[in-house]
Write a protein that holds these residues in place. Sequence first.
Motif, PDB file in Angstrom:
ATOM      1  N   VAL A   1       1.838 -55.995  34.342  1.00 33.81           N
ATOM      2  CA  VAL A   1       2.528 -57.178  34.866  1.00 33.81           C
ATOM      3  C   VAL A   1       3.416 -56.767  36.032  1.00 33.81           C
ATOM      4  CG1 VAL A   1       4.209 -58.981  34.322  1.00 33.81           C
ATOM      5  CG2 VAL A   1       2.514 -58.301  32.615  1.00 33.81           C
ATOM      6  N   LEU A   2       3.458 -57.615  37.062  1.00 34.89           N
ATOM      7  CA  LEU A   2       4.355 -57.396  38.183  1.00 34.89           C
ATOM      8  C   LEU A   2       5.765 -57.794  37.751  1.00 34.89           C
ATOM      9  CD1 LEU A   2       4.318 -56.614  41.177  1.00 34.89           C
ATOM     10  CD2 LEU A   2       3.957 -59.016  41.718  1.00 34.89           C
ATOM     11  N   GLU A   3       6.659 -56.818  37.589  1.00 29.28           N
ATOM     12  CA  GLU A   3       8.005 -57.107  37.080  1.00 29.28           C
ATOM     13  C   GLU A   3       8.931 -57.640  38.156  1.00 29.28           C
ATOM     14  OE1 GLU A   3       8.450 -55.854  32.864  1.00 29.28           O
ATOM     15  OE2 GLU A   3      10.147 -56.218  34.189  1.00 29.28           O
ATOM     16  N   GLN A   4       8.834 -57.054  39.343  1.00 28.03           N
ATOM     17  CA  GLN A   4       9.697 -57.514  40.436  1.00 28.03           C
ATOM     18  C   GLN A   4       9.105 -57.103  41.763  1.00 28.03           C
ATOM     19  OE1 GLN A   4      13.843 -56.547  39.918  1.00 28.03           O
ATOM     20  NE2 GLN A   4      14.500 -57.720  41.701  1.00 28.03           N
ATOM     21  N   LEU A   5       9.298 -57.961  42.762  1.00 25.98           N
ATOM     22  CA  LEU A   5       8.766 -57.728  44.096  1.00 25.98           C
ATOM     23  C   LEU A   5       9.902 -57.935  45.087  1.00 25.98           C
ATOM     24  CD1 LEU A   5       5.933 -57.542  45.698  1.00 25.98           C
ATOM     25  CD2 LEU A   5       6.197 -60.001  45.945  1.00 25.98           C
ATOM     26  N   GLY A   6      10.132 -56.963  45.965  1.00 30.76           N
ATOM     27  CA  GLY A   6      11.191 -57.164  46.953  1.00 30.76           C
ATOM     28  C   GLY A   6      11.475 -55.908  47.742  1.00 30.76           C
ATOM     29  N   PRO A   7      12.385 -56.005  48.722  1.00 25.71           N
ATOM     30  CA  PRO A   7      12.791 -54.808  49.465  1.00 25.71           C
ATOM     31  C   PRO A   7      13.515 -53.840  48.530  1.00 25.71           C
ATOM     32  CG  PRO A   7      13.664 -56.826  50.484  1.00 25.71           C
ATOM     33  CD  PRO A   7      13.077 -57.217  49.160  1.00 25.71           C
ATOM     34  N   PRO A   8      13.489 -52.536  48.834  1.00 28.17           N
ATOM     35  CA  PRO A   8      14.088 -51.536  47.937  1.00 28.17           C
ATOM     36  C   PRO A   8      15.534 -51.843  47.547  1.00 28.17           C
ATOM     37  CG  PRO A   8      12.875 -50.448  49.697  1.00 28.17           C
ATOM     38  CD  PRO A   8      12.827 -51.905  49.996  1.00 28.17           C
ATOM     39  N   GLN A   9      16.361 -52.195  48.541  1.00 30.71           N
ATOM     40  CA  GLN A   9      17.775 -52.384  48.226  1.00 30.71           C
ATOM     41  C   GLN A   9      17.980 -53.582  47.301  1.00 30.71           C
ATOM     42  OE1 GLN A   9      19.938 -49.989  49.589  1.00 30.71           O
ATOM     43  NE2 GLN A   9      21.224 -50.755  47.942  1.00 30.71           N
ATOM     44  N   GLU A  10      17.159 -54.613  47.488  1.00 32.28           N
ATOM     45  CA  GLU A  10      17.209 -55.812  46.654  1.00 32.28           C
ATOM     46  C   GLU A  10      16.877 -55.461  45.195  1.00 32.28           C
ATOM     47  OE1 GLU A  10      17.691 -59.072  47.407  1.00 32.28           O
ATOM     48  OE2 GLU A  10      17.073 -59.797  45.435  1.00 32.28           O
ATOM     49  N   ILE A  11      15.832 -54.665  45.015  1.00 31.49           N
ATOM     50  CA  ILE A  11      15.420 -54.269  43.670  1.00 31.49           C
ATOM     51  C   ILE A  11      16.499 -53.421  43.015  1.00 31.49           C
ATOM     52  CG2 ILE A  11      13.771 -52.750  42.478  1.00 31.49           C
ATOM     53  CD1 ILE A  11      11.596 -54.139  43.840  1.00 31.49           C
TER      54      ILE A  11
ATOM     55  N   MET B   1      11.584 -45.925  47.040  1.00 31.09           N
ATOM     56  CA  MET B   1      12.836 -46.397  47.624  1.00 31.09           C
ATOM     57  C   MET B   1      12.960 -45.931  49.064  1.00 31.09           C
ATOM     58  SD  MET B   1      14.813 -48.202  45.588  1.00 31.09           S
ATOM     59  CE  MET B   1      16.467 -48.037  46.256  1.00 31.09           C
ATOM     60  N   SER B   2      12.619 -44.670  49.322  1.00 28.52           N
ATOM     61  CA  SER B   2      12.894 -44.121  50.644  1.00 28.52           C
ATOM     62  C   SER B   2      11.864 -44.564  51.680  1.00 28.52           C
ATOM     63  CB  SER B   2      13.003 -42.602  50.582  1.00 28.52           C
ATOM     64  OG  SER B   2      11.780 -42.042  50.207  1.00 28.52           O
ATOM     65  N   MET B   3      10.639 -44.883  51.273  1.00 30.84           N
ATOM     66  CA  MET B   3       9.616 -45.189  52.271  1.00 30.84           C
ATOM     67  C   MET B   3       9.304 -46.666  52.449  1.00 30.84           C
ATOM     68  SD  MET B   3       6.675 -42.307  52.178  1.00 30.84           S
ATOM     69  CE  MET B   3       6.502 -42.099  50.435  1.00 30.84           C
ATOM     70  N   ALA B   4       9.408 -47.442  51.377  1.00 31.50           N
ATOM     71  CA  ALA B   4       8.802 -48.775  51.381  1.00 31.50           C
ATOM     72  C   ALA B   4       9.589 -49.818  52.171  1.00 31.50           C
ATOM     73  CB  ALA B   4       8.649 -49.268  49.945  1.00 31.50           C
ATOM     74  N   ASP B   5       8.865 -50.788  52.743  1.00 36.69           N
ATOM     75  CA  ASP B   5       9.475 -52.040  53.191  1.00 36.69           C
ATOM     76  C   ASP B   5       9.586 -52.977  51.997  1.00 36.69           C
ATOM     77  OD1 ASP B   5       9.549 -51.418  55.982  1.00 36.69           O
ATOM     78  OD2 ASP B   5       7.388 -51.716  56.030  1.00 36.69           O
ATOM     79  N   THR B   6       8.534 -52.967  51.163  1.00 36.81           N
ATOM     80  CA  THR B   6       8.491 -53.825  49.981  1.00 36.81           C
ATOM     81  C   THR B   6       8.044 -52.987  48.791  1.00 36.81           C
ATOM     82  OG1 THR B   6       7.675 -55.563  51.436  1.00 36.81           O
ATOM     83  CG2 THR B   6       7.591 -55.999  49.075  1.00 36.81           C
ATOM     84  N   ILE B   7       8.700 -53.188  47.647  1.00 40.55           N
ATOM     85  CA  ILE B   7       8.281 -52.529  46.414  1.00 40.55           C
ATOM     86  C   ILE B   7       7.763 -53.587  45.449  1.00 40.55           C
ATOM     87  CG2 ILE B   7       9.068 -51.292  44.340  1.00 40.55           C
ATOM     88  CD1 ILE B   7      11.060 -49.794  46.049  1.00 40.55           C
ATOM     89  N   ALA B   8       6.597 -53.319  44.832  1.00 41.94           N
ATOM     90  CA  ALA B   8       6.119 -54.139  43.725  1.00 41.94           C
ATOM     91  C   ALA B   8       6.187 -53.245  42.497  1.00 41.94           C
ATOM     92  CB  ALA B   8       4.687 -54.597  43.974  1.00 41.94           C
ATOM     93  N   LEU B   9       7.123 -53.543  41.600  1.00 42.98           N
ATOM     94  CA  LEU B   9       7.303 -52.701  40.424  1.00 42.98           C
ATOM     95  C   LEU B   9       6.486 -53.273  39.276  1.00 42.98           C
ATOM     96  CD1 LEU B   9       8.563 -50.342  39.005  1.00 42.98           C
ATOM     97  CD2 LEU B   9      10.698 -51.566  38.855  1.00 42.98           C
ATOM     98  N   MET B  10       5.561 -52.469  38.746  1.00 44.97           N
ATOM     99  CA  MET B  10       4.666 -52.933  37.689  1.00 44.97           C
ATOM    100  C   MET B  10       5.009 -52.291  36.363  1.00 44.97           C
ATOM    101  SD  MET B  10       0.917 -53.192  39.465  1.00 44.97           S
ATOM    102  CE  MET B  10       0.254 -54.063  38.050  1.00 44.97           C
ATOM    103  N   ASN B  11       4.768 -53.032  35.288  1.00 46.91           N
ATOM    104  CA  ASN B  11       4.993 -52.519  33.944  1.00 46.91           C
ATOM    105  C   ASN B  11       3.966 -53.159  33.031  1.00 46.91           C
ATOM    106  OD1 ASN B  11       6.119 -51.412  31.610  1.00 46.91           O
ATOM    107  ND2 ASN B  11       7.571 -53.113  31.377  1.00 46.91           N
ATOM    108  N   ASP B  12       3.151 -52.345  32.403  1.00 46.50           N
ATOM    109  CA  ASP B  12       2.226 -52.856  31.405  1.00 46.50           C
ATOM    110  C   ASP B  12       1.320 -53.955  31.958  1.00 46.50           C
ATOM    111  OD1 ASP B  12       1.149 -52.809  28.924  1.00 46.50           O
ATOM    112  OD2 ASP B  12       2.696 -54.043  27.965  1.00 46.50           O
TER     113      ASP B  12
END
Lengths: 339, 366
Positions: free
Chosen positions: B211-221, B198-209
Amino acid sequence: MAEVRLEGVSKRFGRTQAIAELDLRVQDGEFLVLLGPTGAGKTTTLRLVAGLEAPDAGRVWMEGRDITGAPPSTRDVAFVFQQYSLYPHLSVYDNLAFPLRSPARRIPEDQIRARVGEIARLLHLEAKLESRATQLSGGQMQRVGIGRALVRRPAIYLMDEPLSSLDAKLRAEMRVELKRIQRELGATILYVTHDQTEAMTMASRIGVLDRGRLAQLGSPREIYEDPVNVHVATRLGSPSVNLVPRALFPSLRVPEETVTIGVRTEHVRIRKSANGAAVGRVRWVEHLGDRSHLHVTVADTDVITLADPHADLAVGDEVAIEMLAPLFFDARGERVRRS
Amino acid sequence: MAEIRVENLRKDFGEFLAVRGSTFTVPDGDFFCLLGPSGCGKTTTLRMIAGLELPTSGRILLGGEDVTFKQASQRDIAFVFQLFALYPHMNVRANISYPLKSQGTPREEVRQRVEEAARILRITHLLDRSVSGLSSGDRQRVALGRAIVRKPLAFMLDEPLGALDAEFRELMCGELRALHDRLKATTVYVTHDQLEAMSMADTIALMNDGVLEQLGPPQEIYDRPASVFVADFVGSPPMNFIPFRGRVTPGDRSVRIGEAAVAVPEAHEGTPEADLLLGARPEHVQLSAGSALRASVLDAEYLGTTQIVTVTTAQGATLKARVSSEVAVRPGDNTGLTFRPEKLSVFEKRSGRVLRSALHQEAARG
């Protein structure tokens, strides 16, 4: 009355002064947390109370009795260590019952069963009583480790960073659990940690240790809002309190001896500056979700402030800064109060 | 510097599907975080981008060039590992010089580039010191120096702060981000720590098992999680979930939980009667004596300006609220709960998927 008192206690290991003239009174039924970095003397203090170390000077009192020279086995304490050490071949039930089955105590088995059942309920381990220790998750093992101390009813529980080996989520759960259990049992706990969140959230009082000396003792709120020096001010608060040279804000009225101004992130107010009124520039916006940290560069100093995540501020913006509730410190880092 | 493009990337280890077909783009100059719990496939993804692992299928493009089957050494990517491996018998200068020397770079250029890297990392004064006596932070800076001295197309960082203690990690997060801002280099950063991401990224790709669960800027996620998994993984304390049974019709502006009607963002997607979850971030839960949604206080954790209050609802759900420390709360207190309606999410319990609402409309516009 389960009161523990240290009076002028000092302890040296070779050339290191671990504890220096420490006075500390743990009141009956309180959750006292000693907070400090590695080497501050936290664990040594616990070990002195337990009798695992002998002081070079000073006295240790428990329930009004001088126990300075008493061997550890005669002291009415239960110790929870950082690393839980369970008997892997025993069930959870037998692990919990173990301290009660010592030949010195001779407690009837039905009493043991009642006590183990009660502690298992408090720690939410009832469903696991028949499991082998090796079948448990890390968090469950640590709860059994804590439970083994809780089955006894000593004058005081001594806990040495018992949550530090757990992951963040479990640690947050256990903080709430431990505080609830302490309240329900009315237990007296002396707990040491370097984790400020544990100290703030669990303690009735925090003792801040700095190189073997007690820098300040008080409720979490007192320590947070009214620190006696720079060291204490930086122990609590995340991100850490901003410490800026007095010269950075020449227009601010400060006591004469002030060298450093301390201001917590939530007490820095910023707004986009109108023409010419700028004192800083936004260098970086750090998102935390519920709020953001804005890193503002003023001259060569970084000032961190808390902002609403949806505030209309971006990197490169020029801003004016206002400080609420600033703290003033002199050249030695001691707090200066407005007269 | 270069853009990285990953297409239908998949990796099987025997029966185990580590990565199940990810597609994403890391824009040129982005600080991109692959975030997720252990075993989610984030490190495998990183290793495939770097060429340390071959994909089962899919493509990887680096600056427009297909590098899927190129060797790691030919990809012009610098990799920084969790445990910074330095050559203990060499001094700092020799450690940082090593990648250039092994490429046969002329001596004078090596000297200049090492000194430039040292200046960027503020370790010029350490150049002639042995690495064995350095603090863990300085060792990490040397390891970074060895990566940046090559001026690669992209940096891959695999939990570089995982071995450091909390206080120091916070400091290094700031340093790493500042370094990125100076170099403007495309960076792929793997971590399981949501706060780091959250504190460093421009974009986060959150993965689970896998699979890419969600991709976006930290605040959006954070504000608009696509699933229960995302909402629970990001945020500390995580989002609260209040189970209820009901149906949702597009246009609805409230849901019924027990006796209480709770206002929510206008529904854009409906569902027949099903088990649902109302999701509310702790800072969007308020204590309010008059509310029909009753709860009792279990605990209050002081955190300075704010406190985290844990409550149990009459229906048995446990919630955490972040409220001002000025509010006096005691364990055992009876209270009511209200929410910031415009911030709430409704999830389908079975699939974990969020039901689209005005909350997401706002995202499309913004």
